[in-house]
Design a protein around this motif. Structure first.
Motif, PDB file in Angstrom:
ATOM      1  N   PHE A 204       0.721  -1.285   0.107  1.00 39.08           N
ATOM      2  CA  PHE A 204      -0.162  -0.263  -0.219  1.00 39.08           C
ATOM      3  C   PHE A 204       1.063   1.232   0.279  1.00 39.08           C
ATOM      4  O   PHE A 204       2.052   1.600   1.026  1.00 39.08           O
ATOM      5  CB  PHE A 204      -1.077  -0.504   1.274  1.00 39.08           C
ATOM      6  CG  PHE A 204      -2.108  -1.250   1.348  1.00 39.08           C
ATOM      7  CD1 PHE A 204      -3.021  -1.075   0.076  1.00 39.08           C
ATOM      8  CD2 PHE A 204      -1.507  -1.970   2.071  1.00 39.08           C
ATOM      9  CE1 PHE A 204      -4.250  -1.963   1.203  1.00 39.08           C
ATOM     10  CE2 PHE A 204      -2.727  -3.110   2.098  1.00 39.08           C
ATOM     11  CZ  PHE A 204      -3.525  -3.333   2.011  1.00 39.08           C
ATOM     12  N   LEU A 205       0.488   2.004  -0.942  1.00 42.27           N
ATOM     13  CA  LEU A 205       1.225   3.032  -1.475  1.00 42.27           C
ATOM     14  C   LEU A 205       0.759   4.484  -1.273  1.00 42.27           C
ATOM     15  O   LEU A 205       1.263   5.348  -2.259  1.00 42.27           O
ATOM     16  CB  LEU A 205       2.787   3.065  -2.631  1.00 42.27           C
ATOM     17  CG  LEU A 205       3.544   1.842  -2.101  1.00 42.27           C
ATOM     18  CD1 LEU A 205       4.527   1.584  -3.290  1.00 42.27           C
ATOM     19  CD2 LEU A 205       4.840   2.663  -0.822  1.00 42.27           C
ATOM     20  N   HIS A 206      -0.440   4.277  -0.884  1.00 42.68           N
ATOM     21  CA  HIS A 206      -1.605   5.760  -2.169  1.00 42.68           C
ATOM     22  C   HIS A 206      -1.268   6.761  -0.513  1.00 42.68           C
ATOM     23  O   HIS A 206      -0.685   6.454   0.883  1.00 42.68           O
ATOM     24  CB  HIS A 206      -2.819   4.809  -1.414  1.00 42.68           C
ATOM     25  CG  HIS A 206      -3.124   4.242  -0.455  1.00 42.68           C
ATOM     26  ND1 HIS A 206      -3.310   3.184  -0.412  1.00 42.68           N
ATOM     27  CD2 HIS A 206      -3.978   5.006   1.289  1.00 42.68           C
ATOM     28  CE1 HIS A 206      -3.849   2.821   1.264  1.00 42.68           C
ATOM     29  NE2 HIS A 206      -4.106   3.704   1.576  1.00 42.68           N
ATOM     30  N   ASN A 207      -1.550   8.102  -1.289  1.00 51.83           N
ATOM     31  CA  ASN A 207      -0.828   9.016   0.111  1.00 51.83           C
ATOM     32  C   ASN A 207       0.177   9.454   0.885  1.00 51.83           C
ATOM     33  O   ASN A 207       0.372   9.467   1.445  1.00 51.83           O
ATOM     34  CB  ASN A 207      -2.179   9.277   1.478  1.00 51.83           C
ATOM     35  CG  ASN A 207      -3.599   9.173   1.354  1.00 51.83           C
ATOM     36  OD1 ASN A 207      -4.258   9.721   0.461  1.00 51.83           O
ATOM     37  ND2 ASN A 207      -4.363   8.517   2.044  1.00 51.83           N
ATOM     38  N   ASN A 208       0.677   9.493  -0.557  1.00 53.46           N
ATOM     39  CA  ASN A 208       2.522  10.225  -0.521  1.00 53.46           C
ATOM     40  C   ASN A 208       3.010  11.311  -1.989  1.00 53.46           C
ATOM     41  O   ASN A 208       1.622  10.850  -2.808  1.00 53.46           O
ATOM     42  CB  ASN A 208       3.852   8.435  -1.081  1.00 53.46           C
ATOM     43  CG  ASN A 208       3.454   7.659   0.450  1.00 53.46           C
ATOM     44  OD1 ASN A 208       4.476   7.949   1.564  1.00 53.46           O
ATOM     45  ND2 ASN A 208       2.897   6.474   0.244  1.00 53.46           N
TER      46      ASN A 208
END
Length: 485
Positions: A204-208
């Protein structure tokens, strides 16, 4: 000798602690569960029953974990310490709780994780470190955690993560790696694309604060097409920064027109081109790692189907890595079958390509059986074709080409099929028809009639030879005589 009062108190306290009968003041003890949550504690409760397997110290004011903090709890398998003020983990803080499987350190004030802080927890399966103040995760932070299944680093300030330290042989059970809501800017795509597929699905790499980049877009677009939950379920939360006037953030999975120059058709072949290769046991086979990347500063890496150590296989002579990135298997065996994944990295432009080769190694006896079956089938097809050609072109007469001769009563004895009769008697060529009349001698078989009962004729079973004089110009029989004449 009489014991002093102090000695008696110490002895009684020790006996009570060993018996595990006393519950710390304010805590709730139920069987092997010790709940000391939400008590405003700024230090560890005392004593801790050694029978404890579940310990809840969440929502307190603890600031650090000293070495040997849980030394008296060898049966502990669940430790909840969320919502405290812990900013430091001392070396040896988790000593003597090697059976621990669940550790919750979320919502604390951890800024750094020292080397090998979790090495005393080989059985650990779930690690919660979200909502802290971590800025960087060292490469040895998760070392030795071979049973780890889920780890959560979200809601921190992480700018760099050692993806290269996550491999199939080091973390075979890992299925969730949550790095969402951090400060990751430029992702090491070459390290991420070689992660085990199970990790990629749960990464999970969202909101970066990701930088808008073709290689980054390719990877996430590819994961979306494959339906990975880590991308599919958070599609609206994947954004990247485009620099200009002004700096803007776009939802890159829903704004594909910004990446028209990235050529999605080409992306598929670069990220996951599959090639099939079939060889026989004992043969040398070369697996190519060719793609569109070219340059002097290229590096290559391979992942074998069984996640072996490539360097060790190269040293023992099983494999050979060539300068162009291709991989040689010097003597292929059945165990070598499977999908090989190669990654080529352009270290100058910081882009990469991946390629997969599906290798199948066939045993020799399988080869012989296949060859024999194929050879027999081919031979049968050739024989059938020859027979068909013979039937079409070597028949005595193709009646469609025969010109029916004029009717003649002289040949009525031989039936009405003059074409067949002409074929039997082998009519001469056009050159020979120049002569007015010419006699050819042929042997034919006739069935003379015999008189049956009541005067009706019947066919005899005796066949005798006759000689015919043939008029080749008028196609008529001139005279017929028996050999007796």
């Amino acid at each position: 000798m009489l014991m002093t009062s102090t000695s008696c108190v110490v002895l009684i306290s020790l006996l009570v602690r060993l018996s595990g009968a006393i519950c710390p003041q304010g805590c709730l003890c139920i069987s092997d569960i010790l709940n000391c949550g939400s008590l405003g504690l700024d230090r560890f409760p005392n004593p801790l029953p050694f029978t404890t397997s579940v310990l809840d110290l969440s929502h307190n004011r603890l600031t650090w974990l000293a070495a040997g903090s849980f030394y008296e709890l060898p049966r502990l398998h669940t430790l909840q310490m969320s919502h405290n003020r812990i900013s430091l983990l001392s070396p040896g803080a988790f000593h003597n709780i090697s059976s621990l499987r669940y550790l919750d350190l979320s919502s604390n004030k951890l800024q750094a994780l020292g080397k090998y802080r979790f090495q005393d927890l080989p059985a650990l399966e779930v690690l919660l470190l979200y909502n802290n103040r971590l800025t960087r995760v060292e490469s040895n932070t998760l070392m030795g955690l071979g049973n780890l299944r889920m780890v959560y680093f979200s809601l921190n300030q992480i700018t760099d993560f050692p993806f290269f330290s996550i491999r199939k042989h080091s973390h075979p059970n890992l299925v969730t790696l949550d790095l969402s809501s951090n400060h990751l800017f430029r992702l090491p795509i070459d390290d991420i694309v070689v992660l085990p597929v199970a990790v990629q699905k749960g990464l999970f790499l969202h909101n970066n604060s990701l930088e808008c980049d073709c290689s980054m877009y390719r990877m996430f677009w590819h994961w979306e097409q494959k339906g990975y939950p880590s991308v599919k379920d958070y599609k609206d939360d994947y954004k990247c920064l485009m620099y200009g006037e002004p700096q803007i953030s776009i939802n890159f999975l829903r704004s594909s027109h910004f990446f028209e120059n990235c050529t999605i058709g080409k992306i598929i072949s670069l990220i996951s081109p599959k090639a099939d290769k079939i060889v026989y046991e004992g043969e040398q086979v070369r697996l190519d790692c060719t793609g569109t990347l070219n340059g002097e500063d290229l590096s290559y890496s391979w992942i074998t189907p069984h996640q072996e150590n490539i360097s060790q296989l190269i040293q023992n002579g099983s494999l050979r890595l060539n300068q162009d990135g291709s991989l040689d298997i010097l003597a292929a065996q059945s165990i070598d079958s499977g999908v090989y994944q190669c990654t080529a990295v352009d270290n100058t432009r910081m882009i990469n390509e991946s390629r997969e080769v599906n290798l199948t190694v066939v045993a020799q006896h399988s080869m012989e059986g296949s060859f024999n079956t194929g050879y027999t089938t081919l031979l049968g097809c050739v024989a059938t074709l020859v027979l068909i050609l013979m039937y079409l072109y070597l028949t005595p007469c193709r009646c469609g080409c025969c010109k029916p001769p004029p009717p003649s009563p002289a040949i009525s004895t031989f039936g009405e099929d003059r074409c067949t009769l002409t074929s039997i008697f082998a009519a001469p060529s056009t050159d020979r028809l120049k002569s007015k009349s010419q006699t050819d001698r042929h042997v034919v078989f006739l069935e003379p009639l015999m008189t049956g009962k009541n005067g009706h004729p019947k066919a005899a079973f005796v066949v005798e030879q006759s000689t015919i004089e043939w008029d080749t110009e008028n196609f008529t029989i001139v005279r017929e005589r028996n050999d007796s004449e």
